[in-house]
Design an enzyme around this catalytic site. Sequence first.
Site, PDB file in Angstrom:
ATOM      1  N   GLU A  93     -21.355 -74.638  18.074  1.00  0.00           N
ATOM      2  CA  GLU A  93     -22.482 -75.268  18.213  1.00  0.00           C
ATOM      3  C   GLU A  93     -22.372 -76.664  19.039  1.00  0.00           C
ATOM      4  O   GLU A  93     -22.859 -77.477  18.536  1.00  0.00           O
ATOM      5  CB  GLU A  93     -23.466 -75.259  17.063  1.00  0.00           C
ATOM      6  N   TRP A 135     -23.062 -65.455  21.076  1.00  0.00           N
ATOM      7  CA  TRP A 135     -23.654 -64.199  20.276  1.00  0.00           C
ATOM      8  C   TRP A 135     -25.193 -63.907  20.439  1.00  0.00           C
ATOM      9  O   TRP A 135     -25.695 -64.761  20.193  1.00  0.00           O
ATOM     10  CB  TRP A 135     -22.923 -64.106  18.869  1.00  0.00           C
ATOM     11  N   GLU A 136     -25.344 -62.934  21.151  1.00  0.00           N
ATOM     12  CA  GLU A 136     -26.999 -62.743  21.310  1.00  0.00           C
ATOM     13  C   GLU A 136     -27.627 -62.543  20.036  1.00  0.00           C
ATOM     14  O   GLU A 136     -27.545 -61.680  19.213  1.00  0.00           O
ATOM     15  CB  GLU A 136     -27.249 -61.680  22.326  1.00  0.00           C
TER      16      GLU A 136
END
Length: 196
Positions: free
Chosen positions: A73, A102-103
Amino acid sequence: MKIDKEFTLFAKGNFTQSLDFKIIKEEIHSAIQHVVWGSENLFLINPIRKGNGVVPIKKNFVSFLQSKGWLAEQQMTCVNGINPAPIDVIKKISQGVFAVEWETGNISSSHRALNKIAVGIIQNSLIGGILILPKRSLAQFLTDRIGNYEEISPYFTLYQHLDIQNGFIGIIAVNYDEINTEVSIIPKGKDGNAMK
């Protein structure tokens, strides 16, 4: 969790021949294998259409990469003129920054992630990146309208024609190990399509 499909959109220059790149790929593959649900070493899915959440799926993936020195993040500007945005995980190496998304959103989110990686490479903010998203066979059991491999694959030709001298963009499509009607449903988030 298993890798169902792996696709290279482009791989140019000396980066993809480097030890750093080899280690990155190995760590990502291992991290995907650490994504489990309902089992100590398997990803089991309860086959309820649109019934499972998506955010908890990537938790073990991110945690594993953090144990290998990746940063989660991280706010960074990949595209000039756009405010810094968080990237799921990045690894800083000698040639630059490698990003992995990562979707957890819809297909528009998938396009934004690939565009961000591509422009980041063009503008020298990134050396490469990978988008991980489910195959449609898994996506049908996840939050409504989650981006999936089959939906974005017709656009791959656009990225294959980029004029970039050094860098890498790849796609990894993931899938469940087994269907299990007894396993707990993966919790959903509280926003947008996650509630559907």
